[in-house]
Write a protein that holds these residues in place. Structure first.
Motif, short mmCIF file in Angstrom:
data_model
loop_
_atom_site.label_atom_id
_atom_site.label_comp_id
_atom_site.label_asym_id
_atom_site.label_seq_id
_atom_site.Cartn_x
_atom_site.Cartn_y
_atom_site.Cartn_z
N ILE A 1 -27.77 105.53 33.13
CA ILE A 1 -28.61 105.83 31.94
C ILE A 1 -29.05 107.25 31.83
N LEU A 2 -28.90 108.02 30.79
CA LEU A 2 -29.29 109.05 30.48
C LEU A 2 -30.23 109.15 29.21
N VAL A 3 -31.29 110.10 29.24
CA VAL A 3 -32.15 110.34 28.14
C VAL A 3 -31.41 111.94 27.65
N VAL A 4 -31.04 111.82 26.44
CA VAL A 4 -30.40 113.20 25.56
C VAL A 4 -31.18 113.65 24.37
N LYS A 5 -31.35 114.84 24.19
CA LYS A 5 -32.01 115.28 23.08
C LYS A 5 -31.55 116.66 22.83
#
Length: 175
Positions: free
Chosen positions: A93-97
């Motif tokens: 799981i990644l959080v990308v901006k």
């Protein structure tokens, strides 16, 4: 609706999962750039999984963070996206901006409460609105971005801990 299946927790769970709402968008190599570029100030949560279907936990999280984060699901066969984030094992799981240099990777147990608490930090860190859209900053989506007055801060000058290299060419590169 009456339940007519077997009398055990696995059967109950499978029956109930059909009724869960979901804001998860299945992604492939073609849909991914649009997903990442849409509403650049809203963080994107990516689940890389080799399992069939959309996990119930991820569906529930997508509903819990509706209007705060966008959720996408990537499978191993979408190798361009996996390669971009160096995904070699599943699940991740990644959080990308788009405006951030590196995604944030979840390291904890794959349990709803732990993932929720971790995502909640990022949903409060990034506030929707105020940033230019990706169409105003196309260099954020390019593999080799063009360096100019407008892109310089995003690409190079305001990136702490990064080494900026500039290649001067006589013509545009051919991907």
């Amino acid at each position: 609706m009456d339940y007519t299946g077997e009398n055990n927790s696995k059967s109950y769970s499978a029956f109930c999962q059909k009724f869960l709402n979901s804001n998860v968008i299945p992604l492939d190599n073609d849909k991914f750039p649009g997903f990442i570029g849409e509403n650049p100030s809203v963080p994107k949560v990516l689940l890389f999984t080799d399992k069939k279907g959309i996990p119930s936990i991820f569906k529930a999280l997508s509903v819990a963070f509706e209007n705060k984060m966008h959720f996408g699901l990537v499978r191993p066969e979408h190798d361009e996206v996996c390669k971009k984030y160096k995904i070699k094992s599943f699940p991740k799981i990644l959080v990308v901006k788009p405006s951030e240099p590196k995604p944030k990777e979840y390291q904890g147990e794959l349990k709803y409460r732990e993932i929720f608490n971790w995502l909640n930090i990022y949903s409060e860190t990034f506030v929707a609105g105020g940033e230019k859209s990706a169409s105003d900053k196309p260099w954020l989506l390019e593999s080799i971005p063009e360096f100019h007055r407008l892109s310089s801060d995003d690409i190079c000058f305001k990136k702490d801990g990064s080494l900026c290299g500039i290649l001067l060419l006589e013509s545009e590169p051919k991907d």
